[in-house]
Design a protein around this motif. Structure first.
Motif, short mmCIF file in Angstrom:
data_model
loop_
_atom_site.label_atom_id
_atom_site.label_comp_id
_atom_site.label_asym_id
_atom_site.label_seq_id
_atom_site.Cartn_x
_atom_site.Cartn_y
_atom_site.Cartn_z
N UNK A 91 13.06 1.40 2.61
CA UNK A 91 11.68 1.52 1.70
C UNK A 91 10.94 1.80 2.25
N UNK A 92 10.57 1.31 3.38
CA UNK A 92 9.03 1.15 4.05
C UNK A 92 8.85 2.36 4.24
N UNK A 93 9.68 3.08 4.92
CA UNK A 93 9.38 4.65 5.69
C UNK A 93 9.09 5.21 4.19
N UNK A 94 9.57 5.34 2.61
CA UNK A 94 9.83 5.76 2.32
C UNK A 94 8.32 6.17 2.09
N UNK A 95 8.80 5.03 1.22
CA UNK A 95 6.94 4.58 0.35
C UNK A 95 5.66 5.29 0.98
N UNK A 96 6.19 5.08 2.43
CA UNK A 96 4.55 5.75 3.48
C UNK A 96 4.70 6.89 3.99
N UNK A 97 5.85 7.71 3.27
CA UNK A 97 5.44 9.21 3.69
C UNK A 97 4.84 10.05 2.62
N UNK A 98 4.60 9.51 0.85
CA UNK A 98 4.65 10.35 0.26
C UNK A 98 2.83 11.09 0.38
N UNK A 99 2.08 10.14 0.25
CA UNK A 99 0.66 10.74 0.83
C UNK A 99 0.61 11.95 2.02
N UNK A 204 5.06 14.01 -3.93
CA UNK A 204 4.57 13.02 -4.50
C UNK A 204 5.53 12.20 -5.33
N UNK A 205 5.37 13.28 -6.00
CA UNK A 205 6.03 12.60 -7.66
C UNK A 205 6.99 12.16 -7.17
N UNK A 206 8.23 13.10 -6.11
CA UNK A 206 9.69 12.67 -6.64
C UNK A 206 10.10 12.33 -5.49
N UNK A 207 9.13 11.47 -4.56
CA UNK A 207 9.04 10.93 -3.13
C UNK A 207 9.06 9.18 -4.06
N UNK A 208 8.64 9.28 -4.57
CA UNK A 208 8.04 8.05 -5.29
C UNK A 208 8.83 7.39 -6.65
#
Length: 475
Positions: A91-99, A204-208
């Motif tokens: 999850x840290x990687x997943x959250x960090x990729x959005x922006x 961005x929305x899909x990832x979050x």
């Protein structure tokens, strides 16, 4: 019901994933769907036909970005496997990729008015940014599929949801592109501004949504111990992992299929506009037919695999897709396919395209499900769980072949002498014939190669379940 304590060991539980988690996990794939379909379908067209850069040079610049992927994807997979935080490994990687994904996407489709050479550098640099950011999300997210459940059939269901949402996201973006942003024509430069903004917002929305929706599963995910080693020891472990026979087989199949798919996507708008004379609502019907094919794959892939096994089902679906994609072009060349503008041309063509999508997506669902099963196969051999490494390899193949597909498509257009900025109806018939022959034959060869490799996958359900029980008994 499996407790969090039970699931916190090194082996995932044999369980059914709850619907809310399945939905959230699958929804995240919409980000890759938007990126992949738009990247493959419009990028060469945009820089070649809209901005006027030579197709072969654009394809080469995009392919050069693949050199970075040779290091980025395995590194992210390796580091993700070894990440330890209170938010787990993925999850840290997943959250960090959005922006970064959203920012890179906006830059890719809004280049400055620079010189010819500088524009090619811009394509290369922004493609690297987008690819790296996508890897930072997609590799850890795909690795979750092997951690949510160790059940043989449940993994196919998990992947079916992932591919359903991935294709739905891509098709929704295509329908919005053809019906709204590019409704005034695929060569409308201004339309790509809204196109870029919508794509960035969707990813961005899909990832979050996916990251937040699967966050509560963190305590249930495997947390294997990490044995710290030197850099050379880590590289040696990585080499041992990727030499796994089952993994190599799936990599070969993926290389064949995704190369064919990349060529198909990159040439699709040329074929739609110049061979079939698509216009206006035709593109909307096309997207709908492809989406219906994906729904068929979502339903059929788990059921047929349950009956005859994943390798046999993947082989059958892939061989069918290889034949179907070239069928309308072969019939056209021998005068047996309805001409553009006749009543039966569009329904028949879309029916074949829908069946092709169903078969192609079903085969990739099963290929991804088999990749999840490789994790335990490798764990028995090496003593390590390497979900991130395996799915990094699979994702690297997908990204490589999208770039290779664009490069190959640019080369095909150059070989057949396809004119720059050509209007529909102005390209010589002989040029179109050469284009369709090269495309159909290349797809057929690559597709049948993928089918043969799926058939050679070395194990099935019984071997997998025995392996999981052995691992759980050893804890």
């Amino acid at each position: 019901m499996t407790s969090a304590a039970d699931a916190a060991g090194a082996t995932p539980p044999l369980r059914r994933v709850r619907p809310a988690t399945m939905f959230a996990y699958g929804f995240g794939a919409a980000a890759y769907g938007v990126k992949d379909f738009c990247f493959s379908t419009f990028l060469l067209l945009f820089y070649n036909q809209v901005l006027g850069l030579p197709s072969a040079e654009v394809g080469f610049a995009i392919m050069c970005a693949l050199l970075f992927d040779a290091f980025i994807d395995p590194a992210i997979g390796f580091l993700s496997d070894r990440t330890r935080t209170r938010w787990g490994r993925r999850h840290p990687w997943m959250y960090a990729a959005a922006v970064p994904i959203a920012l890179g996407w906006l830059l890719l489709w809004n280049p400055p008015a620079w010189s010819h050479g500088a524009m090619l550098v811009w394509v290369f640099a922004t493609a690297v940014l987008v690819r790296t950011a996508v890897s930072a999300y997609e590799v850890p997210s795909q690795a979750l599929s092997a951690e949510l459940s160790a059940d043989y059939d449940e993994r196919t269901r998990i992947m079916a949801y992932r591919y359903l949402f991935g294709w739905t996201g891509g098709m929704a973006m295509l329908m919005a592109s053809y019906g709204r942003f590019l409704a005034d024509g695929l060569l409308d430069r201004q339309g790509y501004v809204g196109f870029a903004i919508a794509g960035a917002a969707a990813m961005f929305t899909a990832i979050l949504v996916s990251s937040l929706g699967t966050h509560r599963e963190i305590e249930r995910l495997p947390r294997p111990e990490i044995v710290r080693g030197t850099l050379s020891e880590n590289f040696r472990e990585l080499g041992e992992t990727v030499r796994n026979r089952a993994f190599v087989t799936l990599m070969g199949a993926g290389l064949c299929f995704y190369s064919a798919q990349g060529i198909n996507y990159a040439l699709s708008n040329y074929l739609y506009a110049h061979v079939w004379h698509f216009a206006g609502a035709d593109f909307q019907w096309l997207a709908l037919s492809l989406l219906l094919g994906v729904v068929v794959a979502f339903v059929a892939a788990p059921r047929i695999a349950h009956r005859i096994g994943k390798p046999a089902a993947a082989m059958a679906f892939m061989a069918s897709a290889a034949v179907l994609v070239g069928l309308p072009y072969a019939l056209r060349l021998i005068g047996l396919f309805p001409l553009p503008g006749t009543p039966w041309m569009l329904p028949l063509l879309l029916g074949i395209y829908g069946l092709n999508a169903a078969c192609g997506v079903a085969s990739t669902i099963l290929g991804a499900s088999m990749m999840a099963d490789v994790v335990e196969h490798s764990e028995i051999q090496t003593g390590r769980r390497s979900e991130g490494v395996f799915f990094a390899g699979a994702f690297f193949i997908q990204k490589c072949t999208s770039g290779l597909g664009i490069f190959a498509a640019g080369a095909i257009l150059a070989i057949v002498g396809f004119p720059e900025a050509a209007k529909p109806g102005t390209v010589p018939a002989a040029t179109l014939d050469r284009l369709t022959i090269l495309f159909a034959l290349l797809y057929l060869v690559l597709g049948l190669g993928a089918a043969a490799l799926y058939w050679r996958f070395p194990f099935g359900k019984d071997e997998h379940l025995a392996r999981v029980e052995r691992l759980r008994a050893a804890v």
